[in-house]
Design an enzyme around this catalytic site. Structure first.
Site, PDB file in Angstrom:
ATOM      1  N   LEU A   1     -17.612  -4.182   1.204  1.00 18.00           N
ATOM      2  CA  LEU A   1     -18.751  -3.500   0.593  1.00 18.00           C
ATOM      3  C   LEU A   1     -18.821  -3.749  -0.908  1.00 18.00           C
ATOM      4  O   LEU A   1     -19.611  -3.125  -1.622  1.00 18.00           O
ATOM      5  CB  LEU A   1     -18.692  -1.997   0.868  1.00 18.00           C
TER       6      LEU A   1
ATOM      7  N   TYR B   1       0.827  -1.213   0.000  1.00 11.43           N
ATOM      8  CA  TYR B   1       0.000   0.000   0.000  1.00 11.43           C
ATOM      9  C   TYR B   1       0.861   1.262   0.000  1.00 11.43           C
ATOM     10  O   TYR B   1       0.367   2.347  -0.297  1.00 11.43           O
ATOM     11  CB  TYR B   1      -0.926   0.036   1.218  1.00 11.43           C
TER      12      TYR B   1
ATOM     13  N   ILE C   1     -13.078  -4.992   7.205  1.00  8.46           N
ATOM     14  CA  ILE C   1     -12.137  -3.869   7.259  1.00  8.46           C
ATOM     15  C   ILE C   1     -12.424  -2.890   6.113  1.00  8.46           C
ATOM     16  O   ILE C   1     -11.623  -2.755   5.189  1.00  8.46           O
ATOM     17  CB  ILE C   1     -10.672  -4.352   7.219  1.00  8.46           C
TER      18      ILE C   1
END
Length: 271
Positions: free
Chosen positions: A187, A51, A225
């Site tokens: 999501l 990341y 998360i």
């Protein structure tokens, strides 16, 4: 933060059931984002070497106590020695002597190094540099191989999991082996919130659609998360702690599963 439910890990530790994901948050924005997430109440933060925001995440957590922090070893660092060196670099960037959870990011089956990497993580746990150790994106065969070859069961497996791709078979394997399931892209990269069934439940409960989906994860015993870029989105997601879904509402979301719902890479051929 003590109000956030936890899941029992197989090493005796507790994992907060809702955390803050930092994928695609730039280094220069990570510290502020993490500070905001902690202010909202998130008790866990997830990052990874790939990341490229570990320094920012570490800075954002500098004055925050008791936050469960996890990071991941990237594919190019697989192998026993390289994994141990990579872990030290992660800790240096985070400004920490240890993390709460250290994961192998992908199995990379073509490299055939993940068992050596797992042995390195076992060593890092023994050295106190990782309080708990686990994996990410591992398939059933990968999990059984590391367990068979080392005798050490990963504490968790972080996998793509959302209403459109529910991973029921792998979740059953986790249940059998005593591994916590952690959901990345919980999501569906935002897509799940546009589903008619989810919208109907959101209206019925008076809750944000994102919180409805996250509540579904939690009631299935999963750890989620979600990433959010604004305080409003972080707070909306965190409302998942404030209500319960009925059996019918859970079943309506269960019915959204799709065999071809995977959005990210396939662990079988991602190296």
């Amino acid at each position: 933060m003590t109000d956030t439910p936890t899941l029992a890990l197989n090493d005796g530790r507790q994992l907060p059931q809702l955390g803050f994901g930092t994928w695609q948050i730039d280094e220069d924005k990570a510290a502020d984002a993490v500070r905001t997430a902690v202010e909202v109440g998130y008790p866990m933060v997830d990052t990874a070497a790939i990341y490229q925001n570990e320094r920012g995440v570490g800075e954002g957590l500098r004055d925050a106590g008791g936050i469960f922090l996890q990071t991941k070893i990237w594919n190019e660092s697989q192998g026993f020695d390289r994994t141990k060196k990579a872990a030290d670099k992660c800790l240096e960037r985070l400004g920490r002597e240890s993390v709460d959870m250290l994961l192998i990011h992908w199995p990379c089956p073509e490299k055939d190094l993940f068992t050596d990497s797992w042995r390195a993580l076992i060593g890092l746990r023994e050295e106190g540099k990782a309080k708990s150790i686990g994996v990410s994106n591992f398939r059933e065969e990968d999990l059984r191989r590391v367990i068979d070859e080392t005798g050490v069961v990963p504490a968790l497996n972080q996998i793509e999991l959302h209403p459109g791709f529910q991973q029921r078979a792998l979740r059953a394997v986790h249940e059998e082996l005593g591994i916590v399931t952690q959901s990345w892209s919980p999501l569906g990269q935002g897509g799940g919130m546009d589903n008619a069934a989810v919208k109907t439940i959101a209206e019925a409960t008076g809750q944000p659609a994102s919180a409805v989906i996250l509540r579904w994860h939690m009631q299935h015993g999963l750890c989620a998360i979600p990433k959010a870029s604004s305080r409003d989105h972080m707070a909306a997601n965190f409302q998942a702690l404030d209500f319960d879904l009925t059996g019918d509402q859970m079943a309506a979301i269960d019915a959204l599963d799709s065999a071809d719902g995977r959005m990210g890479p396939d662990p079988a051929d991602f190296n």
